[in-house]
Each structure stands twice: as structure tokens, then as C-alpha cells.
Motif scaffolding. Structure first.
Motif, PDB file in Angstrom:
ATOM      1  N   ALA A  78      -0.871 -28.756 -37.694  1.00 18.04           N
ATOM      2  CA  ALA A  78       0.414 -28.077 -37.869  1.00 18.04           C
ATOM      3  C   ALA A  78       0.396 -26.721 -37.178  1.00 18.04           C
ATOM      4  N   VAL A  79      -0.704 -26.002 -37.300  1.00 20.43           N
ATOM      5  CA  VAL A  79      -0.824 -24.703 -36.643  1.00 20.43           C
ATOM      6  C   VAL A  79      -0.747 -24.883 -35.127  1.00 20.43           C
ATOM      7  N   GLU A  80      -1.462 -25.881 -34.600  1.00 20.40           N
ATOM      8  CA  GLU A  80      -1.432 -26.154 -33.162  1.00 20.40           C
ATOM      9  C   GLU A  80      -0.015 -26.463 -32.687  1.00 20.40           C
ATOM     10  N   LEU A  81       0.663 -27.332 -33.414  1.00 23.87           N
ATOM     11  CA  LEU A  81       2.007 -27.751 -33.005  1.00 23.87           C
ATOM     12  C   LEU A  81       3.012 -26.609 -33.123  1.00 23.87           C
ATOM     13  N   GLU A  82       2.913 -25.823 -34.180  1.00 25.67           N
ATOM     14  CA  GLU A  82       3.831 -24.695 -34.349  1.00 25.67           C
ATOM     15  C   GLU A  82       3.635 -23.671 -33.232  1.00 25.67           C
ATOM     16  N   THR A  83       2.396 -23.424 -32.853  1.00 24.23           N
ATOM     17  CA  THR A  83       2.110 -22.504 -31.758  1.00 24.23           C
ATOM     18  C   THR A  83       2.678 -23.042 -30.446  1.00 24.23           C
ATOM     19  N   ALA A  84       2.471 -24.322 -30.195  1.00 26.94           N
ATOM     20  CA  ALA A  84       2.971 -24.928 -28.973  1.00 26.94           C
ATOM     21  C   ALA A  84       4.500 -24.901 -28.930  1.00 26.94           C
ATOM     22  N   GLU A  85       5.136 -25.190 -30.057  1.00 30.92           N
ATOM     23  CA  GLU A  85       6.600 -25.180 -30.104  1.00 30.92           C
ATOM     24  C   GLU A  85       7.143 -23.757 -29.929  1.00 30.92           C
ATOM     25  N   LEU A  86       6.448 -22.770 -30.466  1.00 32.24           N
ATOM     26  CA  LEU A  86       6.868 -21.384 -30.295  1.00 32.24           C
ATOM     27  C   LEU A  86       6.723 -20.950 -28.838  1.00 32.24           C
ATOM     28  N   ASP A  87       5.617 -21.298 -28.232  1.00 31.76           N
ATOM     29  CA  ASP A  87       5.417 -20.985 -26.815  1.00 31.76           C
ATOM     30  C   ASP A  87       6.482 -21.633 -25.948  1.00 31.76           C
ATOM     31  N   GLU A  88       6.846 -22.850 -26.305  1.00 32.58           N
ATOM     32  CA  GLU A  88       7.864 -23.580 -25.539  1.00 32.58           C
ATOM     33  C   GLU A  88       9.217 -22.884 -25.647  1.00 32.58           C
ATOM     34  N   ARG A  89       9.536 -22.366 -26.819  1.00 36.68           N
ATOM     35  CA  ARG A  89      10.817 -21.676 -27.005  1.00 36.68           C
ATOM     36  C   ARG A  89      10.865 -20.340 -26.275  1.00 36.68           C
ATOM     37  N   LEU A  90       9.703 -19.711 -26.155  1.00 36.42           N
ATOM     38  CA  LEU A  90       9.641 -18.395 -25.496  1.00 36.42           C
ATOM     39  C   LEU A  90       9.506 -18.625 -24.024  1.00 36.42           C
TER      40      LEU A  90
END
Length: 80
Positions: A68-80
Motif C-alpha cells: 500500500a505504501v509503494e502504491l500510494e507513493t507511485a500514485e502520488l508521484d504520478e499525480r505530481l
């Protein structure tokens, strides 16, 4: 129920989840109220089986939290 096979299947599904929504589906499938693991935990008759199943539950929870931490980080990076 084969705890080792369930652990392998669960960890594979966790690793394959590509989004937080998919990971949530995996969590429900393996740790939800009607999951095979929860059903087995309700039917435990001896301490050794209970320990094995609880260890499996804890391992799957930890793997889900880490993913979950990995995916949340990846999704945040994608949004930024």
C-alpha cells in the motif's frame, strides 16, 4: 486448507496489485470476513494450527501494508 499455498497465492496477488483499489480487493479476498483464512481461524481446534494461521494472517497484513505504501507513493508521484 493449506496455509503455505494460501500464503504463496496471497503474496503473489499482493505483488500483482497495480493500484490501491486492486490491493483493497486482494485484502478483502484474503483477509475479509468471508475469506478462507478467516473461516479457518473460526474453526481452529488446536493451538498449533491457530499459531500457524495467525502467523499467516500477520504476514499477509504486513505485505499488504508494505505494498500500500509503494502504491500510494507511485500514485502520488504520478499525480505530481
Amino acid at each position: 486448507m493449506d496455509a503455505q499455498a494460501l500464503e504463496i497465492e496471497g503474496k503473489s496477488a499482493i505483488a500483482a496489485a497495480g493500484t490501491t483499489a486492486e490491493l483493497d480487493e486482494v485484502r478483502v479476498r484474503f483477509l475479509g470476513r468471508k475469506s478462507e483464512l478467516k473461516q479457518a481461524l473460526r474453526e481452529v481446534r488446536d493451538a498449533e494450527t491457530g499459531r500457524v494461521l495467525n502467523t499467516l494472517r500477520e504476514a499477509l497484513e504486513a505485505a499488504i501494508d508494505a505494498r500500500a505504501v509503494e502504491l500510494e507513493t507511485a500514485e502520488l508521484d504520478e499525480r505530481l
